[in-house]
Scaffold this motif. Structure first.
Motif, PDB file in Angstrom:
ATOM      1  N   ASP A  65      49.425   7.059  39.246  1.00  0.00           N
ATOM      2  CA  ASP A  65      49.473   7.480  37.843  1.00  0.00           C
ATOM      3  C   ASP A  65      48.075   7.521  37.228  1.00  0.00           C
ATOM      4  OD1 ASP A  65      52.258   7.709  37.959  1.00  0.00           O
ATOM      5  OD2 ASP A  65      52.526   5.607  37.393  1.00  0.00           O
ATOM      6  N   ASP A  66      47.114   8.058  37.972  1.00  0.00           N
ATOM      7  CA  ASP A  66      45.718   8.218  37.543  1.00  0.00           C
ATOM      8  C   ASP A  66      44.959   6.905  37.368  1.00  0.00           C
ATOM      9  OD1 ASP A  66      45.768  11.034  37.535  1.00  0.00           O
ATOM     10  OD2 ASP A  66      46.649  11.040  35.527  1.00  0.00           O
ATOM     11  N   ARG A  67      45.550   5.777  37.709  1.00  0.00           N
ATOM     12  CA  ARG A  67      44.873   4.479  37.591  1.00  0.00           C
ATOM     13  C   ARG A  67      44.418   4.021  38.977  1.00  0.00           C
ATOM     14  NH1 ARG A  67      44.246  -0.227  34.772  1.00  0.00           N
ATOM     15  NH2 ARG A  67      44.700  -2.201  35.815  1.00  0.00           N
ATOM     16  N   PRO A  68      43.112   3.738  39.140  1.00  0.00           N
ATOM     17  CA  PRO A  68      42.655   3.227  40.436  1.00  0.00           C
ATOM     18  C   PRO A  68      43.357   1.918  40.811  1.00  0.00           C
ATOM     19  CG  PRO A  68      40.789   3.977  39.137  1.00  0.00           C
ATOM     20  CD  PRO A  68      41.993   3.979  38.224  1.00  0.00           C
ATOM     21  N   VAL A  69      43.881   1.887  42.034  1.00  0.00           N
ATOM     22  CA  VAL A  69      44.560   0.691  42.545  1.00  0.00           C
ATOM     23  C   VAL A  69      43.919   0.194  43.834  1.00  0.00           C
ATOM     24  CG1 VAL A  69      46.764   1.264  41.450  1.00  0.00           C
ATOM     25  CG2 VAL A  69      46.311   2.020  43.814  1.00  0.00           C
ATOM     26  N   GLY A  70      42.921   0.914  44.310  1.00  0.00           N
ATOM     27  CA  GLY A  70      42.227   0.511  45.521  1.00  0.00           C
ATOM     28  C   GLY A  70      40.988   1.347  45.712  1.00  0.00           C
ATOM     29  N   PHE A  71      40.096   0.851  46.571  1.00  0.00           N
ATOM     30  CA  PHE A  71      38.880   1.616  46.841  1.00  0.00           C
ATOM     31  C   PHE A  71      38.286   1.224  48.184  1.00  0.00           C
ATOM     32  CE2 PHE A  71      37.232  -2.207  44.798  1.00  0.00           C
ATOM     33  CZ  PHE A  71      36.127  -2.522  45.582  1.00  0.00           C
TER      34      PHE A  71
END
Length: 170
Positions: A65-71
């Motif tokens: 939903d356009d929110r960073p949750v990992g990288f």
């Protein structure tokens, strides 16, 4: 799942997770994700913002939903341009167990392959079994080799940092 038991992991569908290059505006969120792992060496918030600007093409962000949750943060080695060095991998606690970390690594390698990148390096402390399993699984999935060698000893650091072994995939 047994009757009467609720899952503690949200049921985010695999296709609801999107992967893209990080943007400067993601820097603070990446810092928060890293901080919340309680495992990673936390860099300054400035470092994450700068990473999103200067190493965006060799890094990746997972979003829901356009929110960073990992990288995954990485860079190409100047003396080995066919190699991406993975600096950090992190996933929000509520998104773990969904293979997001492995999927980010595969997506990053797939994105960099047309540019001639065919090797991945990372350093892992000997007691980090989760990271060892992650990178070993990526090598297995890609049907390629993984090697390990000693790289940094505790004496190479000014603080109480553990040893770091170099793992190479490809």
């Amino acid at each position: 799942m047994r009757p009467g038991k609720e899952s503690t992991i949200p049921t985010t569908a695999p296709d609801a997770v999107l992967f893209r290059c990080p943007q400067i505006a993601d820097g603070v969120r990446l810092w928060e994700i890293a901080k919340n792992t309680d495992v990673l060496d936390l860099n300054s918030s400035y470092a994450y913002v700068l990473w999103c600007r200067d190493f965006a093409t060799t890094s990746i962000v997972a979003t829901v939903d356009d929110r960073p949750v990992g990288f995954v943060t990485g860079y190409r080695r100047q003396d080995a341009p066919n190699t991406v060095m993975v600096w950090q991998v992190a996933v929000d606690a509520d998104q773990r167990g969904k293979r997001i970390a492995g999927r980010m690594l595969h997506a990053l390698l797939d994105r960099l392959a047309p540019e001639g990148v065919d090797r991945l390096e990372t350093t892992i402390s000997p007691d980090n079994t989760a990271s060892i399993a992650l990178f070993t699984g990526v090598a297995r999935d890609r049907n390629t080799s993984i090697t390990k060698q000693e790289l940094f000893s505790p004496n190479d650091f000014p603080d109480s940092h553990e040893a770091e072994d170099l793992y190479t995939i490809g």
